[in-house]
Design an enzyme around this catalytic site. Structure first.
Site, PDB file in Angstrom:
ATOM      1  N   LYS A   1      30.844  22.684  -0.656  1.00 14.13           N
ATOM      2  CA  LYS A   1      31.577  21.423  -0.391  1.00 14.13           C
ATOM      3  C   LYS A   1      33.079  21.560  -0.539  1.00 14.13           C
ATOM      4  CE  LYS A   1      29.645  21.536  -4.553  1.00 14.13           C
ATOM      5  NZ  LYS A   1      28.344  21.476  -5.202  1.00 14.13           N
TER       6      LYS A   1
ATOM      7  N   LYS B   1      32.443  15.376  -1.781  1.00 17.08           N
ATOM      8  CA  LYS B   1      31.297  15.004  -0.938  1.00 17.08           C
ATOM      9  C   LYS B   1      31.573  13.704  -0.167  1.00 17.08           C
ATOM     10  CE  LYS B   1      27.921  17.449  -3.801  1.00 17.08           C
ATOM     11  NZ  LYS B   1      27.077  17.331  -5.013  1.00 17.08           N
TER      12      LYS B   1
ATOM     13  N   GLY C   1      19.980  21.746  -7.161  1.00 16.72           N
ATOM     14  CA  GLY C   1      18.859  22.627  -7.525  1.00 16.72           C
ATOM     15  C   GLY C   1      18.629  23.657  -6.451  1.00 16.72           C
TER      16      GLY C   1
ATOM     17  N   THR D   1      22.344  30.969  -7.541  1.00 19.39           N
ATOM     18  CA  THR D   1      21.240  29.993  -7.515  1.00 19.39           C
ATOM     19  C   THR D   1      20.810  29.683  -6.081  1.00 19.39           C
ATOM     20  OG1 THR D   1      22.156  29.009  -9.516  1.00 19.39           O
ATOM     21  CG2 THR D   1      20.558  27.683  -8.324  1.00 19.39           C
TER      22      THR D   1
ATOM     23  N   GLU E   1      24.927  21.210   6.112  1.00 13.36           N
ATOM     24  CA  GLU E   1      24.030  20.166   5.611  1.00 13.36           C
ATOM     25  C   GLU E   1      23.919  20.170   4.082  1.00 13.36           C
ATOM     26  OE1 GLU E   1      22.006  17.615   7.476  1.00 13.36           O
ATOM     27  OE2 GLU E   1      22.418  17.120   5.415  1.00 13.36           O
TER      28      GLU E   1
HETATM   29  N1  HSE Z   1      26.801  20.250  -9.205  1.00  9.58           N
HETATM   30  C1  HSE Z   1      26.296  19.600  -8.031  1.00  9.58           C
HETATM   31  C2  HSE Z   1      25.513  18.377  -8.471  1.00  9.58           C
HETATM   32  C3  HSE Z   1      25.435  20.555  -7.264  1.00  9.58           C
HETATM   33  O1  HSE Z   1      25.228  18.255  -9.678  1.00  9.58           O
HETATM   34  O2  HSE Z   1      25.207  17.525  -7.649  1.00  9.58           O
HETATM   35  C4  HSE Z   1      25.061  20.078  -5.901  1.00  9.58           C
HETATM   36  O3  HSE Z   1      26.182  19.956  -5.057  1.00  9.58           O
END
Ligand code: HSE
Length: 405
Positions: A100, A200, A297, A11, A124
């Protein structure tokens, strides 16, 4: 011209190619160099597609090519990403990643290595998808001591919670939609159980406090226990349930937690809906700052990755200093953090109601018309340990959600 290679044509990887094709001309002007994708590493061949001629299956072709100055790692997962990235840095190549898991686990080490090699390790896109948050923390907010970071950091769960609340949609169908839209992790448990948000907030906390925050140390609870009944009660309170990842400094201790929480419209994250992420930062000089945008996305995430490529291309031969040492930050025990709790019990008998009132003391009852047999209430502010002790005395399963008001 700067030659780059992209590891992984999924993706985000395909998004990187799309962004470079779409905006190549203006990107070149802003960068001062043309960005040329020389290789794409993937197990698949993509026969008949425009990228077919760029596909290689052997990483050695890429890492041993002196023309390659920047490697984009968008494969995800710790291995083989870690081995590939480390080798690239040791061979004098900068790395831009959206990974991440890799950054949370090995960020400090890879940053130290990059500094020694005078290259850059940029990430980033690893937090907040397309939202600029790593660079602001590392560059724009350096005059501040960061006191708090609270964010909606997972697009998939925010999408699910928004659908459950706004469209009365069920959990499973909302999750399927998020998967179809390319938001969810390969194993959506990482989203739903809060592991993704945990990594995160570990990254953001490490940058904010300049030390290694281990994600394993962060108390993490996902949204799998949140039901449509909880959503009904949230609406009755004029509140909304959000999966929040928070890290705050109290004195010289740092508390961090990921959990679903009830927030009211007065909270800056209340209106962050759907796949959007929001990150609220409080600095001791600047005060409150909010970052908002698409948290997952293909194209939003690729936008952040390509911006890192531009930064790396502008800094060939120079390391951009990043304040994140490998010294471990010992977090304060999350059990000592005080919250109000929303508590709900189905089919509650009179004796249990009485017991609850005795044990919890001052409470605020919450009523929902169609749920006459429930007993639902808000507690006073209690530490997690105090709450657990009281809940144990009731002897029934209590459904509870932390409250941020
Ligand atoms: N699976 C993660 C989310 C993708 O839904 O935020 C982006 O890090």
């Amino acid at each position: 011209m700067v030659n780059i290679a992209v590891l992984g044509y999924g993706t985000v990887g395909s998004g990187v190619i799309e962004v470079l094709n779409l905006n190549g001309e203006s990107i070149s002007k802003r960068c001062g160099h043309d960005i040329n994708v020389k290789y794409i590493l993937d197990l698949r061949d993509f026969k008949g597609e425009p990228v077919e001629k760029l596909i290689v299956h052997d990483y050695n072709v890429i890492v041993n090519d002196p023309e390659i100055k920047i490697i984009v790692e968008v494969m995800g997962g710790v291995e083989p990403a870690y081995t590939f990235v480390k080798e690239a840095i040791l061979k004098g190549k900068s790395v831009c990643t959206s990974n991440k898991e890799l950054v949370a686990k090995h960020g400090a080490e890879l940053l130290e290595l990059s500094k020694a090699q005078k290259v850059n390790f940029l990430f980033e896109a690893s937090v907040g998808g397309g939202i600029p948050i790593i660079r602001p923390l590392n560059q724009s907010l350096t005059a501040d001591e960061i006191e708090e970071i609270t964010g909606i950091l997972n697009g998939t769960t925010n999408y699910i919670l928004t659908k459950m609340s706004a469209d009365n949609e069920g959990f499973d169908s909302a999750l399927k939609e998020a998967q179809a839209l390319g938001y969810a992790e390969r194993n959506p448990e990482a989203d739903v159980e809060g592991y993704d948000a945990c990594r995160k907030i570990a990254i953001l906390s490490s940058l904010a406090f300049g030390m290694q925050v281990d994600f394993e140390d962060i108390y993490t609870e996902g949204i799998s226990q949140i039901s449509d009944i909880d959503v009904l009660y949230a609406k009755a309170m004029g509140a909304s349930i959000k999966l929040l990842a928070t890290s705050r400094k109290v004195g010289n201790r740092v508390y961090a937690m990921v959990a679903p929480m009830l927030i009211k419209p007065t909270h800056p994250l209340f209106s962050v809906n759907g796949v959007f992420n929001g990150i609220f930062v409080r600095g001791n000089v600047i005060g409150d700052v909010m970052f908002y945008g698409s948290g997952a996305g293909k194209l939003p995430t690729a936008s952040a990755v390509v911006a890192d490529v531009v930064d790396a291309a502008k800094h060939v031969g120079t390391n951009i200093m990043t304040f994140w040492s490998s010294k471990k930050l010992e977090l304060a025990d999350a059990k000592t953090a005080p919250h109000r709790f929303f508590v709900r019990i189905s089919d509650c008998d009179d004796n249990t109601r009485e017991l609850i009132n005795q044990v919890f003391g001052k409470i605020e009852e919450i009523k929902v018309n169609a749920r006459e047999k429930d007993y639902a209430f808000l507690t006073e502010a209690l530490s997690e340990a105090e709450y657990d002790e009281k809940a144990d005395k009731i002897g029934k399963t209590l459904n509870r959600i932390r409250v941020m008001f």
